[in-house]
Write an enzyme that holds these catalytic residues in place. Structure first.
Site: not given
Ligand code: ACO
Length: 322
Positions: A115, A249, A279
């Site tokens: 990225c 980004h 993204n």
């Molecule tokens: N739809 C519905 N539910 C979902 C989804 C989805 N797409 N994805 C995960 N869940 C569920 C999980 O299974 C979990 O369920 P559970 O509690 O029953 O186990 C619940 O939602 C919470 O999951 P978490 O992983 O705790 O959710 P979080 O609030 O951390 O959000 C996310 C996840 C959006 C990926 C977050 O961690 C994040 O933004 N991380 C940054 C990563 C990122 O942006 N990466 C992009 C690439 S990296 C870069 O470019 C910098």
């Protein structure tokens, strides 16, 4: 090496025609529009058509950037493509783009910093041009990220999209004070296994899929982004208040908001496109730049900060007098 700066003369972009909304996604995996918007700010993403490759997206964005600069491929002597999703393992996608643009001269190569690729490519072109290796560069971020996704994994497949953005870079005229003022590039390979693709030529001989520890990425992102932003501000004697535009980004609205709050940036100075593009990895910063230039927000003379963070981890920022 000249003390002349390198300017971004123009930008351009290309997005594939097909739009996939969160509701479309909810028919494929167990997710909802509400969950995706709340956690990421993403509403839709573009998906490349069958047979439409990263080089096609890159070439289309490059043509737009050249058109916006009023130049032709004869005026370019370097093509850098930042991509994580090359057409082939080799040659570089930049070489395929070179052919598609009808260019026999000059040099072309890819940069793989996930990225952060576009920020790395801007820094590379800046050094290349200042050192007299060329006069004008096409710096492109292009991705078909959709081809790296596991469409059964709702934790990753909702986050990414396809697209390309390009910039024409050249040396400023003597005495011209605009251009790239400072850049900071960083990486820390000890984090590679927090965001990676579980395949590769040398290891599995497969392409693989994106795997991510989302919470870990989130935890590191804001600190890393703000570190490099402060570094380039310090290096140039500028402060946050001097910035006209912050073009981050576009991974996740919550990361962008977190960085904005930590930096003390008014939200109206932050360019956000993650809602429309998701993204797009190395393409996200030039796509956002193109949006803000095209709609008249970024103007000649503005002070613009670009930054990115991604797999590796890699991260970086560049301060540009537009
Ligand atoms: N739809 C519905 N539910 C979902 C989804 C989805 N797409 N994805 C995960 N869940 C569920 C999980 O299974 C979990 O369920 P559970 O509690 O029953 O186990 C619940 O939602 C919470 O999951 P978490 O992983 O705790 O959710 P979080 O609030 O951390 O959000 C996310 C996840 C959006 C990926 C977050 O961690 C994040 O933004 N991380 C940054 C990563 C990122 O942006 N990466 C992009 C690439 S990296 C870069 O470019 C910098």
């Amino acid at each position: 090496m000249t003390d002349r700066k390198t300017i971004i003369r123009s930008v351009g972009a290309y997005l594939p025609a097909q739009v996939m909304t969160n509701d479309d996604l909810s028919k494929i995996v167990d997710t909802t529009d509400e969950w995706i918007q709340q956690r990421t700010g993403i509403k839709q993403r573009h998906i490349a058509a069958e047979g439409e490759n990263t080089s096609d997206l890159a070439a289309a964005a490059a043509r737009k950037a050249m058109e916006n600069a009023g130049i032709t491929i004869a005026d370019i002597d370097l093509i850098i493509v930042a991509t994580t999703t090359p057409d082939m393992t080799f040659p570089a996608t930049a070489a395929v783009v070179q052919q598609k643009l009808g260019m026999h001269h000059g040099a072309a190569f890819d940069i793989q910093a996930v990225c952060s690729g576009f920020v790395y490519a801007v820094a590379t072109a800046d050094s290349y041009l200042k050192n007299g290796l060329g006069k004008r560069a096409l710096v492109i971020g292009a991705e078909t990220a959709s081809r790296l996704l596991d469409w059964t994994d709702r934790t990753t497949c909702v986050l990414f999209g396809d697209g390309a953005g390009a910039a024409v870079m050249e040396l400023a005229k003597p005495g011209e004070e605009r251009g790239v003022l400072a850049t900071a590039l960083r990486s820390d390979g000890f984090h590679w296994n927090k965001l990676y693709v579980d395949g590769g030529v040398s290891s599995t001989r497969t392409i693989g899929h994106v795997r991510m520890e989302g919470k870990e990425v989130f935890k590191h992102a804001v600190g890393m982004i703000t570190d490099v932003v402060y570094k380039v501000l310090d290096d140039t004697g500028h402060t946050i208040e001097d910035l006209d535009w912050f073009v981050p980004h576009q991974a996740n609205k919550r990361i962008i908001d977190g960085a904005g709050v930590k930096l003390g940036l008014p939200p109206e100075k932050v360019v956000v496109t993650v809602d429309k593009h998701a993204n797009t990895s190395a393409a996200s910063v030039p796509l956002a730049l193109n949006t803000a230039v095209a709609d008249g927000r970024i103007k000649r003379g503005d002070l613009v900060m670009i930054e990115a963070m991604g797999g590796g981890f890699t991260w970086g920022a560049s301060l540009i007098r537009w």
